[in-house]
Design a protein around this motif. Structure first.
Motif, PDB file in Angstrom:
ATOM      1  N   SER A  88       0.836  -1.213   0.000  1.00 56.51           N
ATOM      2  CA  SER A  88       0.000   0.000   0.000  1.00 56.51           C
ATOM      3  C   SER A  88       0.868   1.260   0.000  1.00 56.51           C
ATOM      4  CB  SER A  88      -0.954   0.001   1.188  1.00 56.51           C
ATOM      5  OG  SER A  88      -0.217  -0.121   2.381  1.00 56.51           O
ATOM      6  N   HIS A  89       2.063   1.181   0.603  1.00 54.09           N
ATOM      7  CA  HIS A  89       2.980   2.328   0.576  1.00 54.09           C
ATOM      8  C   HIS A  89       3.507   2.551  -0.844  1.00 54.09           C
ATOM      9  CE1 HIS A  89       4.018   1.208   5.019  1.00 54.09           C
ATOM     10  NE2 HIS A  89       2.908   1.908   4.938  1.00 54.09           N
ATOM     11  N   VAL A  90       3.804   1.450  -1.546  1.00 58.88           N
ATOM     12  CA  VAL A  90       4.326   1.558  -2.922  1.00 58.88           C
ATOM     13  C   VAL A  90       3.298   2.301  -3.784  1.00 58.88           C
ATOM     14  CG1 VAL A  90       5.053   0.252  -4.972  1.00 58.88           C
ATOM     15  CG2 VAL A  90       5.666  -0.576  -2.691  1.00 58.88           C
ATOM     16  N   MET A  91       2.041   1.943  -3.593  1.00 56.73           N
ATOM     17  CA  MET A  91       0.978   2.579  -4.396  1.00 56.73           C
ATOM     18  C   MET A  91       0.715   4.007  -3.935  1.00 56.73           C
ATOM     19  SD  MET A  91      -1.432  -0.637  -5.137  1.00 56.73           S
ATOM     20  CE  MET A  91      -0.936  -1.682  -3.800  1.00 56.73           C
ATOM     21  N   ALA A  92       0.691   4.219  -2.613  1.00 52.36           N
ATOM     22  CA  ALA A  92       0.440   5.579  -2.083  1.00 52.36           C
ATOM     23  C   ALA A  92       1.530   6.543  -2.553  1.00 52.36           C
ATOM     24  CB  ALA A  92       0.385   5.542  -0.555  1.00 52.36           C
ATOM     25  N   LEU A  93       2.760   6.064  -2.650  1.00 53.59           N
ATOM     26  CA  LEU A  93       3.874   6.923  -3.088  1.00 53.59           C
ATOM     27  C   LEU A  93       3.919   7.067  -4.606  1.00 53.59           C
ATOM     28  CD1 LEU A  93       6.601   5.577  -0.621  1.00 53.59           C
ATOM     29  CD2 LEU A  93       5.698   7.911  -0.656  1.00 53.59           C
ATOM     30  N   GLY A  94       3.039   6.322  -5.313  1.00 54.71           N
ATOM     31  CA  GLY A  94       2.994   6.415  -6.781  1.00 54.71           C
ATOM     32  C   GLY A  94       4.197   5.768  -7.452  1.00 54.71           C
ATOM     33  N   ILE A  95       4.846   4.832  -6.751  1.00 53.98           N
ATOM     34  CA  ILE A  95       6.038   4.174  -7.311  1.00 53.98           C
ATOM     35  C   ILE A  95       5.624   3.161  -8.378  1.00 53.98           C
ATOM     36  CG2 ILE A  95       7.994   2.653  -6.778  1.00 53.98           C
ATOM     37  CD1 ILE A  95       8.002   3.936  -3.946  1.00 53.98           C
ATOM     38  N   ALA A  96       4.556   2.425  -8.113  1.00 58.84           N
ATOM     39  CA  ALA A  96       4.074   1.419  -9.072  1.00 58.84           C
ATOM     40  C   ALA A  96       2.597   1.166  -8.809  1.00 58.84           C
ATOM     41  CB  ALA A  96       4.872   0.115  -8.913  1.00 58.84           C
ATOM     42  N   SER A  97       1.868   0.822  -9.871  1.00 58.33           N
ATOM     43  CA  SER A  97       0.450   0.471  -9.727  1.00 58.33           C
ATOM     44  C   SER A  97       0.360  -0.932  -9.132  1.00 58.33           C
ATOM     45  CB  SER A  97      -0.221   0.492 -11.093  1.00 58.33           C
ATOM     46  OG  SER A  97       0.354  -0.525 -11.896  1.00 58.33           O
ATOM     47  N   ALA A  98      -0.848  -1.299  -8.706  1.00 55.39           N
ATOM     48  CA  ALA A  98      -1.051  -2.646  -8.149  1.00 55.39           C
ATOM     49  C   ALA A  98      -0.668  -3.693  -9.198  1.00 55.39           C
ATOM     50  CB  ALA A  98      -2.502  -2.814  -7.725  1.00 55.39           C
ATOM     51  N   GLU A  99      -1.020  -3.418 -10.460  1.00 56.84           N
ATOM     52  CA  GLU A  99      -0.741  -4.369 -11.545  1.00 56.84           C
ATOM     53  C   GLU A  99       0.781  -4.496 -11.773  1.00 56.84           C
ATOM     54  OE1 GLU A  99      -2.407  -2.931 -15.175  1.00 56.84           O
ATOM     55  OE2 GLU A  99      -1.985  -4.816 -16.243  1.00 56.84           O
ATOM     56  N   ASP A 100       1.460  -3.355 -11.822  1.00 57.67           N
ATOM     57  CA  ASP A 100       2.919  -3.377 -12.018  1.00 57.67           C
ATOM     58  C   ASP A 100       3.609  -4.088 -10.856  1.00 57.67           C
ATOM     59  OD1 ASP A 100       2.640  -2.050 -14.367  1.00 57.67           O
ATOM     60  OD2 ASP A 100       3.414  -0.114 -13.661  1.00 57.67           O
ATOM     61  N   LEU A 101       3.115  -3.830  -9.649  1.00 58.28           N
ATOM     62  CA  LEU A 101       3.738  -4.443  -8.470  1.00 58.28           C
ATOM     63  C   LEU A 101       3.555  -5.960  -8.501  1.00 58.28           C
ATOM     64  CD1 LEU A 101       5.344  -3.554  -6.024  1.00 58.28           C
ATOM     65  CD2 LEU A 101       3.219  -3.483  -4.714  1.00 58.28           C
ATOM     66  N   GLU A 102       2.397  -6.398  -8.952  1.00 55.21           N
ATOM     67  CA  GLU A 102       2.144  -7.837  -9.065  1.00 55.21           C
ATOM     68  C   GLU A 102       3.076  -8.467 -10.091  1.00 55.21           C
ATOM     69  OE1 GLU A 102       0.621  -8.573  -6.274  1.00 55.21           O
ATOM     70  OE2 GLU A 102       1.288 -10.479  -7.128  1.00 55.21           O
ATOM     71  N   PHE A 103       3.284  -7.735 -11.214  1.00 56.43           N
ATOM     72  CA  PHE A 103       4.209  -8.236 -12.241  1.00 56.43           C
ATOM     73  C   PHE A 103       5.626  -8.339 -11.665  1.00 56.43           C
ATOM     74  CE2 PHE A 103       7.394  -7.366 -15.534  1.00 56.43           C
ATOM     75  CZ  PHE A 103       7.165  -8.435 -16.385  1.00 56.43           C
ATOM     76  N   ILE A 104       6.026  -7.301 -10.933  1.00 60.31           N
ATOM     77  CA  ILE A 104       7.372  -7.285 -10.335  1.00 60.31           C
ATOM     78  C   ILE A 104       7.518  -8.437  -9.342  1.00 60.31           C
ATOM     79  CG2 ILE A 104       8.826  -5.960  -8.725  1.00 60.31           C
ATOM     80  CD1 ILE A 104       7.944  -3.407 -10.277  1.00 60.31           C
ATOM     81  N   ARG A 105       6.487  -8.639  -8.513  1.00 62.36           N
ATOM     82  CA  ARG A 105       6.566  -9.709  -7.501  1.00 62.36           C
ATOM     83  C   ARG A 105       6.652 -11.088  -8.175  1.00 62.36           C
ATOM     84  NH1 ARG A 105       4.284  -8.869  -2.677  1.00 62.36           N
ATOM     85  NH2 ARG A 105       2.663  -7.638  -3.657  1.00 62.36           N
ATOM     86  N   SER A 106       5.761 -11.322  -9.155  1.00 62.03           N
ATOM     87  CA  SER A 106       5.755 -12.660  -9.758  1.00 62.03           C
ATOM     88  C   SER A 106       7.038 -12.894 -10.557  1.00 62.03           C
ATOM     89  CB  SER A 106       4.502 -12.896 -10.602  1.00 62.03           C
ATOM     90  OG  SER A 106       4.453 -11.946 -11.632  1.00 62.03           O
ATOM     91  N   THR A 107       7.563 -11.836 -11.202  1.00 55.36           N
ATOM     92  CA  THR A 107       8.819 -11.992 -11.946  1.00 55.36           C
ATOM     93  C   THR A 107       9.967 -12.263 -10.979  1.00 55.36           C
ATOM     94  OG1 THR A 107       7.946 -10.482 -13.614  1.00 55.36           O
ATOM     95  CG2 THR A 107      10.302 -10.923 -13.711  1.00 55.36           C
ATOM     96  N   ALA A 108       9.980 -11.569  -9.847  1.00 52.75           N
ATOM     97  CA  ALA A 108      11.043 -11.771  -8.846  1.00 52.75           C
ATOM     98  C   ALA A 108      11.022 -13.218  -8.339  1.00 52.75           C
ATOM     99  CB  ALA A 108      10.872 -10.791  -7.691  1.00 52.75           C
ATOM    100  N   LEU A 109       9.827 -13.770  -8.156  1.00 58.53           N
ATOM    101  CA  LEU A 109       9.728 -15.153  -7.683  1.00 58.53           C
ATOM    102  C   LEU A 109      10.198 -16.144  -8.752  1.00 58.53           C
ATOM    103  CD1 LEU A 109       6.408 -14.964  -5.638  1.00 58.53           C
ATOM    104  CD2 LEU A 109       8.675 -15.558  -4.741  1.00 58.53           C
ATOM    105  N   LYS A 110       9.897 -15.853 -10.029  1.00 56.77           N
ATOM    106  CA  LYS A 110      10.387 -16.720 -11.120  1.00 56.77           C
ATOM    107  C   LYS A 110      11.914 -16.666 -11.173  1.00 56.77           C
ATOM    108  CE  LYS A 110       6.574 -16.062 -14.289  1.00 56.77           C
ATOM    109  NZ  LYS A 110       6.181 -15.170 -15.370  1.00 56.77           N
ATOM    110  N   ILE A 111      12.450 -15.449 -11.037  1.00 55.21           N
ATOM    111  CA  ILE A 111      13.914 -15.276 -11.058  1.00 55.21           C
ATOM    112  C   ILE A 111      14.527 -16.071  -9.902  1.00 55.21           C
ATOM    113  CG2 ILE A 111      15.767 -13.564 -10.689  1.00 55.21           C
ATOM    114  CD1 ILE A 111      13.917 -11.534 -12.214  1.00 55.21           C
TER     115      ILE A 111
END
Ligand code: 5GP
Length: 238
Positions: free
Chosen positions: A135-158
């Motif tokens: 929620s902090h990532v989104m509140a700060l406008g760093i990434a959308s919920a969708e982008d954050l999900e992509f980043i998380r799932s890609t990090a787990l694949k890596i």
């Protein structure tokens, strides 16, 4: 492709423009820092090892379908990469408790997790890279919920790919930090580096630390550890 104007000098790398506005050259240095720049030193030959190791790992990840910034290794220390705007997140994946996790939650290093743990911190030297909830990532406008999900799932694949690869080298991937960037067309790709500077790598048989913790914690044998993990990687690749 030659180096043009220097755009940036960080703690471990310099970044140069090229004649192509979509491409940059990253040049790896031997400088090492820890504890938000409070500890400074040099690890002889580190730039050469980190450049080569990061490129080899990124090429493996690309083959497995992970988009990365890697384009071409130009020399011992220089690599051509896609230009991105870095998403100001340190994306950390942990398989075993160590470092700031062990300290923060008051547990010993070495406890293996049943599932990998992904955490985000805000990439800001001035603030000391504070931990962020989604929620902090989104509140700060760093990434959308969708982008954050992509980043998380890609990090787990890596993590799954790297863990398996390092296992074959007799090395346990304890944890690592990665960074992502946005290209001109808006896609998110893996950027920065993957090296003993950014990963905890323990000898699977002895538990010996083969990464930057040797520098951070004054354990000695720093250069030797970087040389040893690089040797294991190259032997495993054949
Ligand atoms: P910790 O949060 O436990 O200090 O670090 C977790 C993992 O991320 C370690 O593998 C560490 O090397 C990496 N890491 C975290 N923050 C940084 C950083 O600012 N610079 C580098 N090079 N690695 C980091």
């Amino acid at each position: 492709m030659g180096k043009r104007q220097q755009l940036y000098e960080g703690k471990a790398k310099k970044v140069f423009a090229t004649d192509d506005p979509q491409l940059l050259i990253v040049s790896y240095k031997d400088d090492a820092t820890a504890f938000n720049g409070q500890k400074k030193g040099t690890i002889k030959g580190k730039g050469v090892i980190n450049n080569r190791m990061s490129n080899k790992l990124m090429q493996r990840l690309e083959k497995a379908g992970i988009p990365t910034h890697f384009v071409e290794e130009l020399s011992e220390r220089d690599t051509l990469v896609k230009k991105v705007t870095i998403v100001p997140l340190e994306v950390i994946v942990r398989n075993i408790a160590a470092g700031s996790f062990a300290k923060r939650y008051g547990i010993g290093e070495g406890k293996a997790f049943s599932e990998p743990c992904v955490e985000f911190s805000y990439k800001s030297d001035a603030l000391g890279d504070p931990l962020l909830a989604d929620s902090h990532v989104m509140a700060l406008g760093i990434a959308s919920a969708e982008d954050l999900e992509f980043i998380r799932s890609t990090a787990l694949k890596i993590n799954a790919l790297l863990k398996e690869f390092w296992k074959g080298c007799g090395v346990t991937l304890v944890d690592f930090k990665i960074e992502f960037g946005r290209t001109a067309d808006g896609s998110i790709i893996l950027a920065d580096e993957i090296s003993p500077d950014t990963c905890r790598l323990w000898d699977s048989a002895t538990g010996e630390k083969l990464d930057k913790d040797r520098f951070r914690r004054d354990l000695g044998g720093v250069e030797e550890a970087y040389i040893e993990v690089m040797k294991r990687l190259e032997e495993h690749e054949g």
